[in-house]
Write an enzyme that holds these catalytic residues in place. Structure first.
Site, PDB file in Angstrom:
ATOM      1  N   HIS A 140      36.930   5.300  77.122  1.00  0.00           N
ATOM      2  CA  HIS A 140      35.654   5.351  76.396  1.00  0.00           C
ATOM      3  C   HIS A 140      35.189   3.941  76.024  1.00  0.00           C
ATOM      4  O   HIS A 140      34.019   3.578  76.235  1.00  0.00           O
ATOM      5  CB  HIS A 140      35.826   6.209  75.141  1.00  0.00           C
ATOM      6  CG  HIS A 140      34.623   6.240  74.258  1.00  0.00           C
ATOM      7  ND1 HIS A 140      33.652   7.218  74.335  1.00  0.00           N
ATOM      8  CD2 HIS A 140      34.218   5.396  73.269  1.00  0.00           C
ATOM      9  CE1 HIS A 140      32.709   6.981  73.435  1.00  0.00           C
ATOM     10  NE2 HIS A 140      33.029   5.885  72.770  1.00  0.00           N
ATOM     11  N   GLU A 141      36.100   3.142  75.483  1.00  0.00           N
ATOM     12  CA  GLU A 141      35.718   1.792  75.048  1.00  0.00           C
ATOM     13  C   GLU A 141      35.400   0.897  76.243  1.00  0.00           C
ATOM     14  O   GLU A 141      34.456   0.105  76.206  1.00  0.00           O
ATOM     15  CB  GLU A 141      36.832   1.180  74.188  1.00  0.00           C
ATOM     16  CG  GLU A 141      37.097   1.926  72.883  1.00  0.00           C
ATOM     17  CD  GLU A 141      35.840   2.102  72.033  1.00  0.00           C
ATOM     18  OE1 GLU A 141      34.987   1.185  72.010  1.00  0.00           O
ATOM     19  OE2 GLU A 141      35.697   3.154  71.399  1.00  0.00           O
ATOM     20  N   HIS A 144      31.875   1.419  77.499  1.00  0.00           N
ATOM     21  CA  HIS A 144      30.826   0.674  76.788  1.00  0.00           C
ATOM     22  C   HIS A 144      30.622  -0.702  77.431  1.00  0.00           C
ATOM     23  O   HIS A 144      29.489  -1.175  77.565  1.00  0.00           O
ATOM     24  CB  HIS A 144      31.207   0.491  75.316  1.00  0.00           C
ATOM     25  CG  HIS A 144      30.962   1.681  74.448  1.00  0.00           C
ATOM     26  ND1 HIS A 144      29.739   2.307  74.358  1.00  0.00           N
ATOM     27  CD2 HIS A 144      31.798   2.365  73.604  1.00  0.00           C
ATOM     28  CE1 HIS A 144      29.818   3.318  73.509  1.00  0.00           C
ATOM     29  NE2 HIS A 144      31.057   3.377  73.047  1.00  0.00           N
ATOM     30  N   GLU A 198      27.027   6.638  73.282  1.00  0.00           N
ATOM     31  CA  GLU A 198      28.303   7.322  73.059  1.00  0.00           C
ATOM     32  C   GLU A 198      28.523   8.408  74.113  1.00  0.00           C
ATOM     33  O   GLU A 198      29.625   8.587  74.629  1.00  0.00           O
ATOM     34  CB  GLU A 198      28.340   7.936  71.657  1.00  0.00           C
ATOM     35  CG  GLU A 198      28.466   6.919  70.532  1.00  0.00           C
ATOM     36  CD  GLU A 198      29.774   6.153  70.597  1.00  0.00           C
ATOM     37  OE1 GLU A 198      30.812   6.748  70.926  1.00  0.00           O
ATOM     38  OE2 GLU A 198      29.748   4.932  70.352  1.00  0.00           O
TER      39      GLU A 198
END
Length: 267
Positions: A140-141, A144, A198
């Site tokens: 997820h990070e 980004h 997100e």
């Protein structure tokens, strides 16, 4: 009038020429046009400087990389995920990847532009995360950074300030100084992204998790743990990564797409 129209025309030109996409869609179909007015190289340089400062401060306080076993775990997960980023952008596997660990009770983790990753021990220990769940957070990070959400935020700030500058000229209110450096720093370290950002990071991150051979079903248990932690005061990560029910529903809806990718790695 000609002098006043010139910056307006420049701004309009920038808005049209600055729209691009930083990544391929992957199996999850995460692609859209983005407003990218600042250069990737500039933001990567700022990220490297901010990350170096964070490490230096952590080292001075004696809280950097003090848990060798946990550090080895998060670095092993990152080492498996990083090569899979090529699915979304060809240059990403060649980034100067770096993973470090801060000893803190905070539930926090982030990946700066260029692959600068920081995990906080509280996120792993307080939520008792397994490697699959660590991979979901890591993916997820990293997503980004792949989608350059920080760059997009700074570009939006630049566009807004350009518009304000044009308005003040037209109204005769004078200059209006740009705060882009501050905006860039906030985008790098605040880890606060929009709901659409997100959602994109969840989609891309889940595919990265699966392609790296980690079970993407862990995304459901991870965000359930996050929701429980949120009800008892979740800290930084929960304040910037809302763990609502729609997030779990999106992950469950993506499982039919990403589970075959995971199962292929098991074979």
């Amino acid at each position: 009038m000609k002098t006043l129209l010139t910056p307006a025309l420049v701004a309009i030109t920038l808005l049209f020429t600055g729209c691009a996409s930083t990544t391929e869609g992957g199996a999850v179909g995460a692609s859209r046009s983005q407003l990218l007015l600042v250069s990737s190289a500039e933001l990567d340089q700022m990220a490297a400087q901010s990350y170096a400062k964070l490490k230096a401060e952590g080292s001075a306080k004696g809280i950097l990389n003090t848990n060798a076993a946990m550090l080895a775990r998060v670095r092993a997960v990152a080492a498996r995920i990083a090569p899979q980023t090529a699915v979304f952008r060809a240059d990403a596997p060649r980034w100067q990847w770096e993973v470090n660990l801060i000893t803190s009770d905070q539930l926090n983790a982030f990946c700066m532009p260029g692959g600068k990753i920081m995990f906080y021990t509280g996120l792993v220990s307080r939520l008792n995360l397994g490697d699959d769940e660590i991979a979901v957070v890591m993916g997820h990070e990293i997503a980004h950074a792949l989608r350059e959400h920080s760059r997009e935020q700074v570009s939006q700030a630049a566009a807004a300030q350009t518009a304000i500058g044009i308005g003040t000229q037209l109204l005769g209110l004078g200059g209006g100084t740009s705060q882009l450096t501050e905006a860039a720093y906030e985008a790098l370290v605040a880890t606060r992204f929009s709901r659409s950002h997100e959602s994109e990071a969840d989609r891309i991150g889940l595919e990265l998790t699966a392609r790296a051979g980690y079970n993407p079903q862990a995304g459901v248990s991870l965000w359930q743990k996050m929701a429980s932690a949120g009800s008892t005061g979740g800290g930084d990560f929960l304040s910037s990564h809302p763990s609502d029910s729609s997030r779990v529903q999106q992950i469950q809806a993506l499982l039919p797409t990403v589970m075959p990718l995971y199962q292929a790695t098991r074979r």
